[in-house]
Design an enzyme around this catalytic site. Structure first.
Site, PDB file in Angstrom:
ATOM      1  CG  MET A  56       6.824  24.489 -42.198  1.00 53.81           C
ATOM      2  SD  MET A  56       6.843  23.359 -40.919  1.00 53.81           S
ATOM      3  CE  MET A  56       6.506  24.537 -39.546  1.00 53.81           C
ATOM      4  CG  ASP A  57       1.241  29.540 -46.862  1.00 50.25           C
ATOM      5  OD1 ASP A  57       0.387  29.346 -45.583  1.00 50.25           O
ATOM      6  OD2 ASP A  57       1.186  30.286 -47.848  1.00 50.25           O
TER       7      ASP A  57
END
Length: 304
Positions: free
Chosen positions: A55-56
């Site tokens: 989850m960047d």
């Protein structure tokens, strides 16, 4: 007269609120029906058994939109809930998320503390009866070196695992205080300790001949005491199969020390959107790519 007008104003406001709620409810029902139709079409092809998410982009999203610090992570959690719902509606059995790397402890203490508080709050939300994991019968599993966490977060994680232990329809693995190198190092250490205990039980400690005798007794040759199966049995992620798809947002194609051992035959999908911006279309596109390359990945997996 003022009371009458006030009463009339309240009534009109109530009617308008009720009307908006009905409209929103209708939109949700239509969206849900459209998703079922779409997922029905997708289900004609192979559906991935396991999807992992890096989850960047939460901090970059907040900066891009001039939001206060921490707002990006809160919006990122909302995006995560949507992704989980879509995955479970598609009957994806396993979902793994990279929530907090060991390397993230190097950030400013204030930011780390804020993230720990947010993580604890969201973990406690998973225990609630109406939470998404209970709606879809999901067992929660925390992955990583949990002793590195604050005690309050560690205890919350344990409570969530106990509270969802009887759920059996799907598994959500949350990688927290995790890096793949730490996981592999721990697995090798535990494998060595396990083999040494077996070695001592066979009564052949302390000599080279004893080691050779031990190798012969356990059906191995030479000094190759530890095999792939030994390592895999001690991985933090041993409760899940390798991911079919690994999604990393923000256009980055690095794995950032995430599931290095497990992702040898995984499809890597890197949409350019930041994590809070991820939507259903990105998940659908990842699954279509998986279906198009399914036979190739199956062949590669059998060769590993």
């Amino acid at each position: 007269m003022q009371l009458v007008l006030l009463g009339g104003s309240i009534s009109r406001a109530s009617v308008m609120t009720e009307s908006r709620d009905n409209e929103n409810s209708l939109i949700r029902r239509v969206a849900s029906f459209a998703r079922k139709c779409l997922f029905g079409i997708l289900s004609v092809g192979p559906i991935p058994n396991h999807i992992a998410f890096i989850m960047d982009g939460n901090r970059r999203y907040a900066k891009k939109n001039n939001l206060e610090e921490g707002a990006g992570h809160k919006l990122g959690f909302t995006a995560l809930m949507s992704m989980l719902r879509y995955c479970y509606e598609l009957n994806v059995k396993y979902v793994t998320i990279y929530a907090f790397s060991i390397d993230n402890f190097k950030r400013r203490p204030e930011e780390v503390q804020s993230l720990m508080e947010l993580i604890r709050e969201k973990i406690e939300g998973l225990i609630k009866e109406e939470s998404i994991v209970n709606q879809y019968g999901v067992r929660v599993h925390f992955v990583g070196d949990l002793k590195l966490l604050d005690e309050s977060v560690r205890l919350a994680a344990k409570r969530a695992m106990v509270a969802t232990s009887k759920n059996s329809k799907a598994v959500l693995s949350i990688c927290i205080a995790y890096t793949s190198t730490n996981e592999i190092m721990n697995a090798v250490k535990q494998s060595c300790e396990e083999k040494w205990e077996e070695h001592k039980k066979l009564g052949s400690c302390g000599t080279t001949n004893g080691l050779i005798d031990y190798a012969e007794k356990v059906g191995r040759k030479g000094n190759n005491f530890i095999g792939l199966s030994d390592i895999e049995r001690h991985l933090y992620t041993r409760v899940t199969p390798p991911p079919d798809i690994l999604v990393r947002t923000s256009g980055e194609t690095r794995l950032s020390n995430f599931l290095l051992w497990q992702s040898a035959s995984s499809l890597l999908y890197s949409p350019s959107v930041l994590w809070p911006e991820i939507g259903l279309r990105h998940l659908v596109w990842a699954i279509l790519n998986f279906q198009r390359n399914h036979s190739y990945f199956e062949k590669k997996r059998k060769q590993v």
